[in-house]
Design a protein around this motif. Structure first.
Motif, PDB file in Angstrom:
ATOM      1  N   LYS A  98       0.833  -1.208   0.000  1.00 33.00           N
ATOM      2  CA  LYS A  98       0.000   0.000   0.000  1.00 33.00           C
ATOM      3  C   LYS A  98       0.866   1.257   0.000  1.00 33.00           C
ATOM      4  CE  LYS A  98      -4.179   1.849   2.217  1.00 33.00           C
ATOM      5  NZ  LYS A  98      -3.796   3.225   2.550  1.00 33.00           N
ATOM      6  N   THR A  99       1.914   1.263   0.797  1.00 33.06           N
ATOM      7  CA  THR A  99       2.810   2.417   0.844  1.00 33.06           C
ATOM      8  C   THR A  99       3.464   2.667  -0.503  1.00 33.06           C
ATOM      9  OG1 THR A  99       3.279   2.125   3.204  1.00 33.06           O
ATOM     10  CG2 THR A  99       4.912   3.339   1.907  1.00 33.06           C
ATOM     11  N   ILE A 100       3.935   1.606  -1.144  1.00 38.12           N
ATOM     12  CA  ILE A 100       4.591   1.737  -2.448  1.00 38.12           C
ATOM     13  C   ILE A 100       3.621   2.284  -3.490  1.00 38.12           C
ATOM     14  CG2 ILE A 100       5.587   0.397  -4.361  1.00 38.12           C
ATOM     15  CD1 ILE A 100       6.883  -1.394  -2.150  1.00 38.12           C
ATOM     16  N   VAL A 101       2.393   1.764  -3.495  1.00 35.17           N
ATOM     17  CA  VAL A 101       1.397   2.222  -4.479  1.00 35.17           C
ATOM     18  C   VAL A 101       0.988   3.667  -4.195  1.00 35.17           C
ATOM     19  CG1 VAL A 101      -0.946   1.880  -5.361  1.00 35.17           C
ATOM     20  CG2 VAL A 101       0.556  -0.092  -4.995  1.00 35.17           C
ATOM     21  N   GLU A 102       0.811   4.013  -2.926  1.00 32.02           N
ATOM     22  CA  GLU A 102       0.448   5.389  -2.602  1.00 32.02           C
ATOM     23  C   GLU A 102       1.556   6.366  -2.980  1.00 32.02           C
ATOM     24  OE1 GLU A 102      -0.581   5.146   1.529  1.00 32.02           O
ATOM     25  OE2 GLU A 102      -2.714   4.808   1.111  1.00 32.02           O
ATOM     26  N   CYS A 103       2.800   5.952  -2.825  1.00 35.87           N
ATOM     27  CA  CYS A 103       3.918   6.801  -3.261  1.00 35.87           C
ATOM     28  C   CYS A 103       3.924   6.926  -4.781  1.00 35.87           C
ATOM     29  CB  CYS A 103       5.240   6.231  -2.755  1.00 35.87           C
ATOM     30  SG  CYS A 103       5.506   6.449  -0.985  1.00 35.87           S
ATOM     31  N   ALA A 104       3.598   5.844  -5.476  1.00 32.11           N
ATOM     32  CA  ALA A 104       3.488   5.907  -6.936  1.00 32.11           C
ATOM     33  C   ALA A 104       2.420   6.920  -7.338  1.00 32.11           C
ATOM     34  CB  ALA A 104       3.148   4.531  -7.497  1.00 32.11           C
ATOM     35  N   GLN A 105       1.294   6.890  -6.637  1.00 23.95           N
ATOM     36  CA  GLN A 105       0.196   7.807  -6.952  1.00 23.95           C
ATOM     37  C   GLN A 105       0.532   9.263  -6.654  1.00 23.95           C
ATOM     38  OE1 GLN A 105      -3.131   5.274  -4.941  1.00 23.95           O
ATOM     39  NE2 GLN A 105      -4.105   6.545  -6.508  1.00 23.95           N
ATOM     40  N   ALA A 106       1.517   9.487  -5.800  1.00 24.61           N
ATOM     41  CA  ALA A 106       1.901  10.861  -5.459  1.00 24.61           C
ATOM     42  C   ALA A 106       2.769  11.505  -6.537  1.00 24.61           C
ATOM     43  CB  ALA A 106       2.651  10.868  -4.124  1.00 24.61           C
ATOM     44  N   ALA A 107       3.163  10.742  -7.538  1.00 25.92           N
ATOM     45  CA  ALA A 107       4.002  11.289  -8.615  1.00 25.92           C
ATOM     46  C   ALA A 107       3.228  12.335  -9.413  1.00 25.92           C
ATOM     47  CB  ALA A 107       4.466  10.169  -9.541  1.00 25.92           C
ATOM     48  N   SER A 108       3.967  13.199 -10.073  1.00 30.08           N
ATOM     49  CA  SER A 108       3.341  14.182 -10.961  1.00 30.08           C
ATOM     50  C   SER A 108       2.586  13.465 -12.073  1.00 30.08           C
ATOM     51  CB  SER A 108       4.416  15.085 -11.569  1.00 30.08           C
ATOM     52  OG  SER A 108       5.060  15.843 -10.569  1.00 30.08           O
ATOM     53  N   THR A 109       1.494  14.083 -12.518  1.00 31.69           N
ATOM     54  CA  THR A 109       0.688  13.516 -13.595  1.00 31.69           C
ATOM     55  C   THR A 109       0.190  14.654 -14.477  1.00 31.69           C
ATOM     56  OG1 THR A 109      -1.420  12.400 -14.086  1.00 31.69           O
ATOM     57  CG2 THR A 109      -1.218  13.423 -11.917  1.00 31.69           C
ATOM     58  N   SER A 110       0.342  14.511 -15.764  1.00 32.93           N
ATOM     59  CA  SER A 110      -0.001  15.572 -16.709  1.00 32.93           C
ATOM     60  C   SER A 110      -1.481  15.945 -16.625  1.00 32.93           C
ATOM     61  CB  SER A 110       0.333  15.115 -18.133  1.00 32.93           C
ATOM     62  OG  SER A 110      -0.046  16.094 -19.074  1.00 32.93           O
ATOM     63  N   SER A 111      -1.742  17.211 -16.337  1.00 31.29           N
ATOM     64  CA  SER A 111      -3.120  17.735 -16.281  1.00 31.29           C
ATOM     65  C   SER A 111      -4.017  16.924 -15.341  1.00 31.29           C
ATOM     66  CB  SER A 111      -3.740  17.783 -17.690  1.00 31.29           C
ATOM     67  OG  SER A 111      -2.985  18.612 -18.539  1.00 31.29           O
ATOM     68  N   PHE A 112      -3.399  16.254 -14.358  1.00 33.02           N
ATOM     69  CA  PHE A 112      -4.124  15.463 -13.370  1.00 33.02           C
ATOM     70  C   PHE A 112      -4.880  14.306 -14.018  1.00 33.02           C
ATOM     71  CE2 PHE A 112      -7.206  15.376  -9.593  1.00 33.02           C
ATOM     72  CZ  PHE A 112      -6.276  14.770  -8.762  1.00 33.02           C
ATOM     73  N   ILE A 113      -4.396  13.850 -15.184  1.00 35.94           N
ATOM     74  CA  ILE A 113      -5.133  12.832 -15.936  1.00 35.94           C
ATOM     75  C   ILE A 113      -4.984  11.444 -15.327  1.00 35.94           C
ATOM     76  CG2 ILE A 113      -3.288  12.298 -17.598  1.00 35.94           C
ATOM     77  CD1 ILE A 113      -5.514  12.261 -19.776  1.00 35.94           C
ATOM     78  N   GLN A 114      -3.860  11.175 -14.624  1.00 39.35           N
ATOM     79  CA  GLN A 114      -3.653   9.901 -13.932  1.00 39.35           C
ATOM     80  C   GLN A 114      -3.932   8.707 -14.856  1.00 39.35           C
ATOM     81  OE1 GLN A 114      -4.885  10.287  -9.538  1.00 39.35           O
ATOM     82  NE2 GLN A 114      -6.267  11.754 -10.550  1.00 39.35           N
ATOM     83  N   ALA A 115      -3.199   8.698 -15.953  1.00 39.21           N
ATOM     84  CA  ALA A 115      -3.492   7.750 -17.035  1.00 39.21           C
ATOM     85  C   ALA A 115      -2.675   6.462 -16.929  1.00 39.21           C
ATOM     86  CB  ALA A 115      -3.251   8.421 -18.388  1.00 39.21           C
ATOM     87  N   TYR A 116      -2.771   5.795 -15.786  1.00 37.42           N
ATOM     88  CA  TYR A 116      -2.058   4.528 -15.614  1.00 37.42           C
ATOM     89  C   TYR A 116      -2.793   3.684 -14.587  1.00 37.42           C
ATOM     90  CZ  TYR A 116      -0.422   6.712 -11.298  1.00 37.42           C
ATOM     91  OH  TYR A 116      -0.384   7.342 -10.071  1.00 37.42           O
ATOM     92  N   SER A 117      -2.502   2.406 -14.594  1.00 35.41           N
ATOM     93  CA  SER A 117      -2.973   1.490 -13.560  1.00 35.41           C
ATOM     94  C   SER A 117      -1.822   0.568 -13.191  1.00 35.41           C
ATOM     95  CB  SER A 117      -4.174   0.662 -14.038  1.00 35.41           C
ATOM     96  OG  SER A 117      -5.344   1.446 -14.072  1.00 35.41           O
ATOM     97  N   ILE A 118      -1.893   0.009 -11.989  1.00 35.50           N
ATOM     98  CA  ILE A 118      -0.859  -0.896 -11.497  1.00 35.50           C
ATOM     99  C   ILE A 118      -1.535  -2.213 -11.116  1.00 35.50           C
ATOM    100  CG2 ILE A 118       0.981  -1.227  -9.803  1.00 35.50           C
ATOM    101  CD1 ILE A 118       0.839   1.858  -9.318  1.00 35.50           C
TER     102      ILE A 118
END
Length: 249
Positions: free
Chosen positions: A28-48
């Motif tokens: 959970k910590t690793i994934v939450e840190c991944a989600q804290a990365a910058s994302t273009s226009s807040f689009i969050q265009a990825y899944s893990i």
């Protein structure tokens, strides 16, 4: 130098892990840190996609070119470019998003978003005393990986990330010279200087391999790259990403 910089500069790929699973808290910590990365226009265009099942890991290891550390690790993550949720957003908001979703620009955004998230995950994992190895080999049989993970249209498995407790201690592989990577004001393209830097780097890499293998290997970086690039692979990628609904425009 602070601990974050020390962690970054100490990075090395780990290809042998202890037989010890990550905890749910670590995942959970690793994934939450991944989600804290910058994302273009807040689009969050990825899944893990997290893989615990050993049979699924073994199948992914086979599809990735029989790399054992794909199966033998503490946890395996698959990072995907993902615009599937954005097609659902179009339905939800009654907007036609097809042209954007199928554009090369948004494909690039999705790939960049996923890569940024993965690097955050890597730094988080390494800060916890874990080791990692990126697995680009998943793209060797990308259609089969997509089917195995039941990925919908507008998603692509880009690479895997094997994470776990290191069972080996490897040396840090020397990177290209700072002056070769960092250009001020404009691209410095003097070929004589460039080739001289490459020759110096070749000597560094050759010495690294010679020491690491007790003299069994002493090849250069340029010879590795020339050999690899002279044998094109995964040349089906363009057709596949088009079939998945990416980069059509």
């Amino acid at each position: 130098m602070n601990t974050t910089i020390e962690t970054l500069l100490s990075h090395r790929s780990i290809r042998k892990f202890q037989d010890k699973a990550l905890t749910e808290e670590q995942i959970k910590t690793i994934v939450e840190c991944a989600q804290a990365a910058s994302t273009s226009s807040f689009i969050q265009a990825y899944s893990i996609i997290g893989i615990k099942n050993i049979e699924t890991k073994k199948k992914l290891a086979e599809l990735a070119g029989n790399q054992p550390y794909v199966a033998e690790n503490g946890h395996f993550f698959v990072f995907c470019a993902d615009l599937h949720r954005h097609t659902l957003i179009g339905d939800l908001e009654n907007k036609d998003v097809t042209e954007s979703v199928e554009s090369t620009e948004k494909f690039m955004v999705a790939v960049i978003d996923a890569a940024l998230a993965a690097q955050n995950a890597t730094v988080a994992a390494e800060s916890l005393g874990l080791g990692i190895c990126y697995i680009g080999g998943l793209r060797t049989n990308i259609k089969e990986v997509t089917e195995l993970l039941h990925l919908p249209a507008n998603t692509i498995p880009l690479f895997g990330l094997a994470v776990g407790y290191p069972a080996q201690d490897t040396a840090i592989k020397p990177r290209l010279p700072y002056q070769h990577i960092y250009h001020e004001e404009s691209y410095q393209a003097d070929e004589t200087t460039y080739k001289k830097q490459l020759e110096e780097y070749n000597q560094t890499i050759s010495a690294y391999y010679h020491e690491r293998t007790q003299g069994k290997r002493a090849d250069t970086w340029s010879s590795q790259m020339a050999h690899m690039l002279s044998q094109p692979k995964r040349m089906n990628m363009k057709d596949f990403i088009h079939r998945q609904g990416f980069a059509k425009k």
